[in-house]
Design a protein around this motif. Structure first.
Motif, PDB file in Angstrom:
ATOM      1  N   SER A   1     -73.288 -25.335  10.232  1.00 45.66           N
ATOM      2  CA  SER A   1     -72.787 -26.424  11.269  1.00 45.66           C
ATOM      3  C   SER A   1     -72.074 -27.498  10.296  1.00 45.66           C
ATOM      4  O   SER A   1     -72.031 -27.534   9.332  1.00 45.66           O
ATOM      5  CB  SER A   1     -74.233 -26.957  11.887  1.00 45.66           C
ATOM      6  OG  SER A   1     -74.824 -27.755  10.894  1.00 45.66           O
ATOM      7  N   GLU A   2     -71.522 -28.418  11.206  1.00 41.41           N
ATOM      8  CA  GLU A   2     -70.718 -29.453  10.397  1.00 41.41           C
ATOM      9  C   GLU A   2     -71.568 -30.284   9.744  1.00 41.41           C
ATOM     10  O   GLU A   2     -71.384 -30.697   8.604  1.00 41.41           O
ATOM     11  CB  GLU A   2     -70.018 -30.416  11.606  1.00 41.41           C
ATOM     12  CG  GLU A   2     -69.143 -31.379  11.254  1.00 41.41           C
ATOM     13  CD  GLU A   2     -67.872 -31.091  10.252  1.00 41.41           C
ATOM     14  OE1 GLU A   2     -67.676 -31.668   9.350  1.00 41.41           O
ATOM     15  OE2 GLU A   2     -67.470 -29.989  10.556  1.00 41.41           O
ATOM     16  N   GLU A   3     -72.890 -30.839  10.356  1.00 35.75           N
ATOM     17  CA  GLU A   3     -73.855 -31.610   9.490  1.00 35.75           C
ATOM     18  C   GLU A   3     -74.305 -30.861   8.324  1.00 35.75           C
ATOM     19  O   GLU A   3     -74.476 -31.512   7.245  1.00 35.75           O
ATOM     20  CB  GLU A   3     -75.135 -31.920  10.586  1.00 35.75           C
ATOM     21  CG  GLU A   3     -74.667 -32.520  11.667  1.00 35.75           C
ATOM     22  CD  GLU A   3     -76.063 -32.711  12.592  1.00 35.75           C
ATOM     23  OE1 GLU A   3     -76.979 -31.977  12.425  1.00 35.75           O
ATOM     24  OE2 GLU A   3     -75.732 -33.556  13.862  1.00 35.75           O
ATOM     25  N   GLU A   4     -74.515 -29.478   8.402  1.00 34.98           N
ATOM     26  CA  GLU A   4     -74.947 -28.776   7.060  1.00 34.98           C
ATOM     27  C   GLU A   4     -73.759 -28.717   5.884  1.00 34.98           C
ATOM     28  O   GLU A   4     -74.124 -29.010   4.577  1.00 34.98           O
ATOM     29  CB  GLU A   4     -75.366 -27.405   7.477  1.00 34.98           C
ATOM     30  CG  GLU A   4     -76.508 -27.258   8.400  1.00 34.98           C
ATOM     31  CD  GLU A   4     -76.817 -25.768   8.552  1.00 34.98           C
ATOM     32  OE1 GLU A   4     -77.976 -25.337   8.674  1.00 34.98           O
ATOM     33  OE2 GLU A   4     -75.996 -25.099   9.123  1.00 34.98           O
TER      34      GLU A   4
ATOM     35  N   LYS B   1     -71.562 -31.089   5.556  1.00 35.69           N
ATOM     36  CA  LYS B   1     -71.250 -32.538   5.213  1.00 35.69           C
ATOM     37  C   LYS B   1     -72.518 -32.802   4.261  1.00 35.69           C
ATOM     38  O   LYS B   1     -72.291 -33.488   3.363  1.00 35.69           O
ATOM     39  CB  LYS B   1     -71.417 -33.573   6.416  1.00 35.69           C
ATOM     40  CG  LYS B   1     -71.261 -34.925   5.947  1.00 35.69           C
ATOM     41  CD  LYS B   1     -71.219 -35.841   7.231  1.00 35.69           C
ATOM     42  CE  LYS B   1     -71.105 -37.253   6.737  1.00 35.69           C
ATOM     43  NZ  LYS B   1     -70.839 -38.181   7.868  1.00 35.69           N
ATOM     44  N   ALA B   2     -73.973 -32.505   4.631  1.00 29.46           N
ATOM     45  CA  ALA B   2     -74.899 -32.538   3.509  1.00 29.46           C
ATOM     46  C   ALA B   2     -74.684 -31.844   2.362  1.00 29.46           C
ATOM     47  O   ALA B   2     -75.094 -32.525   1.267  1.00 29.46           O
ATOM     48  CB  ALA B   2     -76.282 -32.197   4.316  1.00 29.46           C
TER      49      ALA B   2
ATOM     50  N   GLU C   1     -72.064 -33.946   0.335  1.00 27.61           N
ATOM     51  CA  GLU C   1     -72.556 -35.064  -0.240  1.00 27.61           C
ATOM     52  C   GLU C   1     -73.588 -34.991  -1.574  1.00 27.61           C
ATOM     53  O   GLU C   1     -73.608 -35.546  -2.429  1.00 27.61           O
ATOM     54  CB  GLU C   1     -73.575 -35.912   0.714  1.00 27.61           C
ATOM     55  CG  GLU C   1     -72.527 -36.464   2.012  1.00 27.61           C
ATOM     56  CD  GLU C   1     -73.162 -37.102   3.114  1.00 27.61           C
ATOM     57  OE1 GLU C   1     -74.543 -36.982   3.095  1.00 27.61           O
ATOM     58  OE2 GLU C   1     -72.761 -37.792   4.011  1.00 27.61           O
TER      59      GLU C   1
END
Length: 108
Positions: A9-12, A14-15, A18
């Motif tokens: 996912s986009e969140e994964e 991004k994490a 980072e």
């Protein structure tokens, strides 16, 4: 049998990005602390960095920290284009997004 591709996912993503940025920052901090303790190594780094003048200082430091004996850095695709094969299990150097500064010749 080929590995099954995993979609994130986009969140994964991004994490993960980072996390990689924090790891890169930590590597650079460790390198600069080492230079504070042993300034003679800065000359070695400067000689190394002349080979990678198209890379940012940050990426050059990351390359030096991970592979101080490097003489040429390229993407997997570029190695293939040059006719070289990357051996299975080889790991590349982790650098930030590729940024190449234009040479004075390119600016004319």
């Amino acid at each position: 049998m080929p590995k099954k591709r995993t979609f994130y996912s986009e969140e994964e993503r991004k994490a993960h990005h980072e996390k990689k940025q924090r790891e890169a920052d930590l590597q650079i901090q460790e390198l600069t602390k080492h230079w504070e303790n042993d300034p003679k190594d800065i000359a070695e780094y400067l000689a190394f960095s002349t080979q990678f003048y198209k890379y940012s200082s940050r990426n050059t430091m990351l390359i030096y920290r991970q592979r101080p004996d490097s003489v040429f850095i390229a993407s997997y695709t570029h190695w293939k284009e040059l006719g070289y094969y990357v051996q299975e299990g080889e790991h590349g150097a982790n650098i930030c997004l590729l940024y190449t500064s234009p040479s004075p010749r390119d600016m004319r």
